[in-house]
Design a protein around this motif. Structure first.
Motif, PDB file in Angstrom:
ATOM      1  N   ARG A  57      12.170  29.124  59.425  1.00  0.00           N
ATOM      2  CA  ARG A  57      12.107  28.179  58.305  1.00  0.00           C
ATOM      3  C   ARG A  57      12.883  28.690  57.101  1.00  0.00           C
ATOM      4  NH1 ARG A  57       6.318  25.160  58.470  1.00  0.00           N
ATOM      5  NH2 ARG A  57       6.092  25.101  60.725  1.00  0.00           N
ATOM      6  N   ILE A  81       2.911  27.125  57.978  1.00  0.00           N
ATOM      7  CA  ILE A  81       2.879  28.533  58.395  1.00  0.00           C
ATOM      8  C   ILE A  81       2.783  29.336  57.112  1.00  0.00           C
ATOM      9  CG2 ILE A  81       4.147  30.410  59.501  1.00  0.00           C
ATOM     10  CD1 ILE A  81       3.675  28.433  61.601  1.00  0.00           C
ATOM     11  N   ARG A 141      -7.134  35.581  46.084  1.00  0.00           N
ATOM     12  CA  ARG A 141      -7.116  36.376  44.862  1.00  0.00           C
ATOM     13  C   ARG A 141      -6.657  35.534  43.672  1.00  0.00           C
ATOM     14  NH1 ARG A 141      -3.713  41.821  45.271  1.00  0.00           N
ATOM     15  NH2 ARG A 141      -2.082  40.321  45.693  1.00  0.00           N
ATOM     16  N   LEU A 177       7.039  36.171  61.356  1.00  0.00           N
ATOM     17  CA  LEU A 177       6.260  35.487  62.387  1.00  0.00           C
ATOM     18  C   LEU A 177       7.147  34.601  63.254  1.00  0.00           C
ATOM     19  CD1 LEU A 177       3.164  35.004  63.245  1.00  0.00           C
ATOM     20  CD2 LEU A 177       3.533  32.755  62.236  1.00  0.00           C
ATOM     21  N   ILE A 178       8.028  33.860  62.617  1.00  0.00           N
ATOM     22  CA  ILE A 178       8.844  32.910  63.393  1.00  0.00           C
ATOM     23  C   ILE A 178      10.329  33.203  63.243  1.00  0.00           C
ATOM     24  CG2 ILE A 178       7.142  31.065  63.569  1.00  0.00           C
ATOM     25  CD1 ILE A 178       8.381  29.798  61.083  1.00  0.00           C
ATOM     26  N   PHE A 190      -4.789  33.305  61.398  1.00  0.00           N
ATOM     27  CA  PHE A 190      -4.122  33.689  60.156  1.00  0.00           C
ATOM     28  C   PHE A 190      -5.104  34.040  59.041  1.00  0.00           C
ATOM     29  CE2 PHE A 190      -0.797  30.660  61.893  1.00  0.00           C
ATOM     30  CZ  PHE A 190      -0.070  31.686  62.471  1.00  0.00           C
ATOM     31  N   ILE A 205      -4.512  36.935  56.760  1.00  0.00           N
ATOM     32  CA  ILE A 205      -3.460  36.728  55.767  1.00  0.00           C
ATOM     33  C   ILE A 205      -3.957  35.778  54.679  1.00  0.00           C
ATOM     34  CG2 ILE A 205      -1.104  35.883  55.395  1.00  0.00           C
ATOM     35  CD1 ILE A 205      -1.099  38.302  57.162  1.00  0.00           C
ATOM     36  N   LEU A 223       3.902  21.664  60.437  1.00  0.00           N
ATOM     37  CA  LEU A 223       2.646  22.369  60.237  1.00  0.00           C
ATOM     38  C   LEU A 223       2.880  23.546  59.297  1.00  0.00           C
ATOM     39  CD1 LEU A 223       2.193  25.217  62.245  1.00  0.00           C
ATOM     40  CD2 LEU A 223       2.859  23.456  63.840  1.00  0.00           C
ATOM     41  N   PHE A 257       5.736  37.378  55.491  1.00  0.00           N
ATOM     42  CA  PHE A 257       4.999  37.043  56.710  1.00  0.00           C
ATOM     43  C   PHE A 257       5.692  35.962  57.548  1.00  0.00           C
ATOM     44  CE2 PHE A 257       1.776  34.431  58.829  1.00  0.00           C
ATOM     45  CZ  PHE A 257       1.115  35.384  59.582  1.00  0.00           C
ATOM     46  N   ARG A 258       6.068  34.896  56.893  1.00  0.00           N
ATOM     47  CA  ARG A 258       6.644  33.781  57.647  1.00  0.00           C
ATOM     48  C   ARG A 258       8.002  34.144  58.231  1.00  0.00           C
ATOM     49  NH1 ARG A 258       6.410  28.033  54.857  1.00  0.00           N
ATOM     50  NH2 ARG A 258       8.200  28.767  53.705  1.00  0.00           N
ATOM     51  N   TRP A 301      -2.184  26.108  46.108  1.00  0.00           N
ATOM     52  CA  TRP A 301      -1.753  26.836  47.305  1.00  0.00           C
ATOM     53  C   TRP A 301      -2.354  26.168  48.529  1.00  0.00           C
ATOM     54  CZ3 TRP A 301      -0.715  32.644  47.123  1.00  0.00           C
ATOM     55  CH2 TRP A 301      -0.224  33.015  45.861  1.00  0.00           C
ATOM     56  N   PHE A 305       3.022  40.590  52.462  1.00  0.00           N
ATOM     57  CA  PHE A 305       2.654  39.305  53.040  1.00  0.00           C
ATOM     58  C   PHE A 305       3.650  38.210  52.672  1.00  0.00           C
ATOM     59  CE2 PHE A 305      -2.188  40.133  53.571  1.00  0.00           C
ATOM     60  CZ  PHE A 305      -1.899  40.919  54.673  1.00  0.00           C
ATOM     61  N   ASP A 313       4.626  38.988  39.930  1.00  0.00           N
ATOM     62  CA  ASP A 313       3.423  39.502  40.574  1.00  0.00           C
ATOM     63  C   ASP A 313       3.354  38.925  41.988  1.00  0.00           C
ATOM     64  OD1 ASP A 313       2.717  36.890  40.224  1.00  0.00           O
ATOM     65  OD2 ASP A 313       1.122  37.276  38.775  1.00  0.00           O
ATOM     66  N   PHE A 314       2.307  39.275  42.706  1.00  0.00           N
ATOM     67  CA  PHE A 314       2.225  38.868  44.115  1.00  0.00           C
ATOM     68  C   PHE A 314       2.379  37.353  44.278  1.00  0.00           C
ATOM     69  CE2 PHE A 314      -0.268  37.455  47.794  1.00  0.00           C
ATOM     70  CZ  PHE A 314       0.351  38.169  48.808  1.00  0.00           C
ATOM     71  N   ASP A 315       1.630  36.605  43.493  1.00  0.00           N
ATOM     72  CA  ASP A 315       1.673  35.147  43.607  1.00  0.00           C
ATOM     73  C   ASP A 315       3.072  34.601  43.342  1.00  0.00           C
ATOM     74  OD1 ASP A 315      -1.006  35.469  43.931  1.00  0.00           O
ATOM     75  OD2 ASP A 315      -1.613  33.969  42.450  1.00  0.00           O
ATOM     76  N   GLY A 357       2.881  28.619  65.196  1.00  0.00           N
ATOM     77  CA  GLY A 357       4.117  29.394  65.075  1.00  0.00           C
ATOM     78  C   GLY A 357       4.865  29.390  66.405  1.00  0.00           C
ATOM     79  N   PHE A 386       3.298  25.561  48.462  1.00  0.00           N
ATOM     80  CA  PHE A 386       2.877  25.397  47.077  1.00  0.00           C
ATOM     81  C   PHE A 386       3.142  23.993  46.553  1.00  0.00           C
ATOM     82  CE2 PHE A 386       3.893  29.756  47.783  1.00  0.00           C
ATOM     83  CZ  PHE A 386       2.868  30.433  47.163  1.00  0.00           C
ATOM     84  N   LEU A 438       5.484  35.513  46.119  1.00  0.00           N
ATOM     85  CA  LEU A 438       5.259  34.710  47.319  1.00  0.00           C
ATOM     86  C   LEU A 438       5.882  33.325  47.152  1.00  0.00           C
ATOM     87  CD1 LEU A 438       3.741  34.676  50.008  1.00  0.00           C
ATOM     88  CD2 LEU A 438       1.716  33.935  48.813  1.00  0.00           C
ATOM     89  N   LYS A 439       5.679  32.757  46.008  1.00  0.00           N
ATOM     90  CA  LYS A 439       6.226  31.435  45.729  1.00  0.00           C
ATOM     91  C   LYS A 439       7.751  31.505  45.701  1.00  0.00           C
ATOM     92  CE  LYS A 439       5.107  27.615  42.625  1.00  0.00           C
ATOM     93  NZ  LYS A 439       6.352  27.302  41.933  1.00  0.00           N
ATOM     94  N   ASN A 496       9.094  31.856  49.224  1.00  0.00           N
ATOM     95  CA  ASN A 496       8.952  30.568  49.905  1.00  0.00           C
ATOM     96  C   ASN A 496      10.075  29.616  49.532  1.00  0.00           C
ATOM     97  OD1 ASN A 496       6.569  30.930  51.338  1.00  0.00           O
ATOM     98  ND2 ASN A 496       5.781  28.960  50.670  1.00  0.00           N
TER      99      ASN A 496
END
Lengths: 211, 645
Positions: free
Chosen positions: B536, A39, A77, B531-532, A68, A71, A37, B527-528, A60, B524, B581-583, B453, A43, B586-587, B590
């Motif tokens: 992961r 979390i 954005r 959270l857990i 969530f 978040i 699942l 975040f993952r 995304w 953010f 940048d933020f995006d 989670g 991407f 985040l990628k 991840n």
């Protein structure tokens, strides 16, 4: 590989409606019933062609659970397109569309193109939402609509590409200022031979969605 | 001369234990490759060098001499530097100092690069930079022999001379072009021009002088110019070394260093502009497009000689038995936790020890009491489970919340770790166990219910416990601490993200400023992780290891936040250099899944936690998970509305 434009998409909708599977079917052309699942966010990316222009979709895939949302909102954005997904076999996922749409309207760019996807249409015998209802909802809210199946791949390609064509048309019509990346569109160098090539040189298919 | 001795560590229980465990215990053995890392029989000393010294202060006269060794074990090579027993060039250097500097079995797999310095005047020395960017203090070869040292290493591990700097040797990381670039950019570069051509006037010299002066409180001495320059270099490092010692001393409540200038100078230095270090960057083709990256505040960070202790072998059955008295009480829970902090637990022992760490067993309990507890808790579990099992289909029809919860759990347990054989396949009973436990928990803690989670958190517990009721109660204990992660208002997550942003501000202000400028302060992207609990981020077995380390609460209840900082710091150059940048960030984060070495990350987190000290603790608001909730909360899990499942 170079691209003319990069569009950021976001996939939203209740948990378990098949968001990750739609993405995987689109990027990897496979259906994986067993996957972890989501979390946070995952991407995927793929190159497509619209009017002979190479376009890169960066997609995304978000976690669906209500908790969530605060978040998830931050991911809207700069998205040019959204796939709002429900499960035709679970009525409540259709009923929640309004609140998803509210979120999107509130946190996304007002010109974001939204495609409503009624997923799992291969399970027609368990259908709880009719095609007409989906169409009606889309019409009322100004969305594009399709029923699809991540399992059989029916309409998956179409849903992503139709969204891209719509965005592309908006660019042609001058709706977006493409130099402003907050619209979720980046201009690449596709089709224009030059030493620098594409902006980010990614391959045409990057990763899957389900990790 | 006194006999150099590897057992100069009688006051260090950890080390003594690690010697017993194996990796650093040394016996000569000619047989090849028949040993594992844990097998002390397989170690072979392949290089020994006497009179290798560390300069803990800026005065070369105050040195600690010792013996440097390379030890081969199976395919792994490690390095040790052990100070000589009872020998000191200066009375101010205590035995404790020596312990602080002792290098205990550093694996070459954790080493990024070795820089050698062979100045025309003065002693040859090397600086060993870890994968983390942390570096050991310079090791001075009083009898020469750096070349032989490097040649020996080269026989056992891949050692590549950096394309950018002939004095930097990269260890093992040649496969990763990125790593390679980073390695070659490590801090010692800033000092290169001065070391390599000590007679050339250097534009950076003034800058370096300034920062050196801060530490010396004007005590700088006049030297011959060439010597002066190299001495500055030495001082630069040695002052850092002193900082390390002072910090560590504070940690151990040692106040014998009053005679030194206060380390306020250090705090200032962290804020002052770092010495220019870009001098030779122009020569480097790999970085020509890079945006200048703000220097790490604590330039120390690289030199930050406060390094985490070496990881030990996991706690095993025999050693575990030594922690128990005849009736099964844990005699010294603090030592036990410390032991686990540095090594984790052997898998077959987790089933027993996790129950203590999670607080399900009390450390004071006896064998008999625990047996009794298990039976009582089993009954209690059955009672709670019956609450939902007894809901008839007719009742369920009128019980939306139950149906929704059950539906969600049903959907999620089949999407949790199904690639593990323990959970794979159709109709796997373990998947049903997971479902039952989660559903029972959602009745046990109806206010919190179920949230995505949780199945990630339960999965390893069930995998370890292999028992429904025991897994449930351990999960309950874990949720006592992590429950707020799943609050509907996300308050637990937000307080952790907030604390994390504060910690980065303290530990790496340029990175903090970068996030600020780029609208990334919500963190953010972590975040993952939070959270857990990195579930992961690392492979399954590594996840179990990091969890037990975190659960010890040794050093801090919030070590997990320092783990986040450690990972971010490791990639700071890439993050800032590529102007993520933020995006993109985040990628990027991840995609780090499965990419990060756990042991070195834990060591860095430990070092950062020590480094931050009380300033770090002050960043973390009371009640931030996994701290137990504050007493005055009327409800531990305030819910905002009824929609929650």
């Amino acid at each position: 590989m170079s691209y003319a434009y990069l569009f950021k998409y976001i996939i939203i909708g209740d948990t378990g409606v098949g968001k990750s599977c739609l993405l995987l079917q689109f990027t990897d052309k496979r259906f994986q019933p067993v996957h972890d699942l989501t979390i946070g966010v995952e991407f995927g990316a793929r190159m497509i062609t619209i009017e002979n222009k190479p376009i890169k979709l960066q997609i995304w895939d978000t976690a669906g659970q209500e908790s969530f949302r605060s978040i998830t909102r931050s991911y809207y954005r700069g998205a040019a397109g959204a796939l709002l997904v429900y499960d035709i076999t679970r009525r409540e996922t259709f009923n929640h569309l309004v609140s998803w749409l509210e979120d999107a309207r509130q946190h996304a760019n007002p010109n974001m193109t939204i495609m409503l996807v009624g997923n799992k249409c291969d399970l027609a015998h368990r259908r709880a939402v009719s095609t007409e209802e989906g169409e009606q909802f889309a019409k009322e809210h100004g969305l594009i609509f399709m029923e699809a199946s991540a399992k059989t791949a029916q309409n998956v390609e179409e849903a992503f590409i139709k969204t891209a064509s719509t965005i592309y048309k908006k660019i042609q019509d001058g709706v977006f200022d493409v130099s402003n990346e907050s619209y979720g569109i980046k201009v690449g160098y596709g089709g224009i031979p030059g030493p620098s090539g594409g902006r980010d040189g990614s391959s045409s298919q990057v990763g899957g969605c389900c990790s | 001369m006194l006999e150099p001795d590897a057992h100069d560590l009688s006051d260090d229980a950890d080390y003594a234990a690690s010697v017993q465990q194996g990796p650093v215990s040394i016996t000569r053995n000619d047989s090849l490759g028949r040993s594992s890392l844990n097998d002390p029989e397989g170690a072979e000393v392949v290089y020994t060098k006497d009179n290798v010294a560390i300069h803990p202060t800026q005065f070369a006269s105050e040195r600690i001499s010792g013996r440097l060794k390379l030890i081969k074990q199976g395919n792994a090579l490690s390095m040790t530097w052990l100070p000589y027993k009872g020998q000191s060039s200066n009375a101010r250097l205590s035995e404790k100092d020596k312990n602080l500097y002792t290098i205990r079995a550093v694996q070459f797999s954790d080493i990024r690069s070795i820089r050698r310095h062979t100045p025309t005047l003065g002693w040859q020395y090397i600086i060993v930079v870890m994968s983390s960017g942390l570096a050991f203090p310079p090791l001075y070869f009083y009898n020469g022999g750096v070349r032989e040292f490097l040649a020996t290493i080269k026989q056992h591990v891949v050692l590549v001379r950096s394309a950018d700097d002939a004095n930097v040797f990269l260890v093992n990381d040649f496969e990763n072009p990125l790593q390679r670039t980073l390695s070659s950019l490590e801090l010692p570069r800033a000092l290169t021009p001065m070391c390599e051509s000590p007679t050339t006037p250097d534009p950076d010299k003034g800058e370096l002088d300034k920062s050196s002066n801060i530490f010396q409180n004007g005590r700088r001495q006049k030297h011959h110019e060439a010597r002066d320059i190299s001495i500055q270099v030495l001082e630069k490092f040695s002052l850092v070394t002193r900082f390390a010692r002072e910090t560590t001393s504070q940690l151990f409540g040692d106040s014998q260093y009053d005679s030194y200038p206060s380390n306020d100078g250090w705090k200032n230095s962290a804020l002052s502009p770092a010495p220019k270090r870009i001098t030779s960057l122009d020569n480097s083709p790999q970085v020509r497009d890079e945006v200048p990256v703000a220097a790490d505040p604590v330039e120390i960070e690289k030199l930050s000689l406060v390094w985490g202790k070496p990881r030990q072998a996991p706690l095993g059955q025999e050693e575990w038995a030594t922690f128990l008295d005849a009736e099964g009480r844990v005699m010294d829970s603090k030592s036990l936790k410390k032991r686990i902090f540095y090594g984790g637990i052997e898998h077959n022992l987790r089933k027993e020890v996790w129950r203590f760490l999670l607080g399900y067993y009390s450390y004071e309990s006896t064998f008999a009491e625990r047996e009794y507890l298990i039976s009582v808790k089993q009954l209690e579990y059955d009672t709670i489970k019956k609450q939902w099992q007894s809901i008839s289909p007719e009742q369920a029809k009128r019980f939306t919340k139950f149906r929704e919860r059950k539906g969600l759990i049903d959907k999620d347990v089949v999407r949790t770790d199904r690639s593990l054989s323990f959970y794979d396949g159709d109709d796997n009973p373990n998947v049903y166990l997971m479902r039952d436990i989660l559903l029972t928990y959602s009745f046990y803690n109806f206010d919190l219910g179920y949230c995505q989670g949780m199945s990630d958190l339960l999965s390893p517990i069930l995998y370890v416990m292999r028992d429904e009721s025991e897994s449930f109660w351990c999960f309950v204990q874990l949720m006592e601490r992590l429950g707020p992660n799943f609050n509907r208002d996300q308050s637990g997550m937000h307080s952790q993200l907030f604390a994390l942003s504060k910690l980065v501000e303290v530990l790496d202000s340029p990175l903090h400023n970068y996030f600020k400028q780029n609208d990334c302060l919500n963190y953010f992207f972590c975040f993952r992780w939070l959270l857990i609990q990195f579930k992961r981020q690392f492979e399954y077995d590594k996840t179990m290891c990091i969890w037990e380390v975190l659960w010890t609460h040794h050093l801090s209840e919030h070590l997990h936040l320092y783990v986040c900082v450690a990972i971010l710091k490791r990639y700071r150059r890439k993050i800032i250099g590529e102007q993520m940048d933020f995006d993109t960030l985040l990628k990027f984060i991840n995609e780090l899944s499965g990419q990060i070495d756990l042991d070195s990350t834990l060591r860095e987190a430990e070092a950062l936690c020590i480094c931050a000290g009380e300033n770090g603790a002050a960043c973390i608001p009371p009640g931030t998970p996994p701290s137990l909730p504050l007493e005055d909360d009327s409800s531990a899990y305030p819910q905002l509305d009824d929609e929650i499942l």
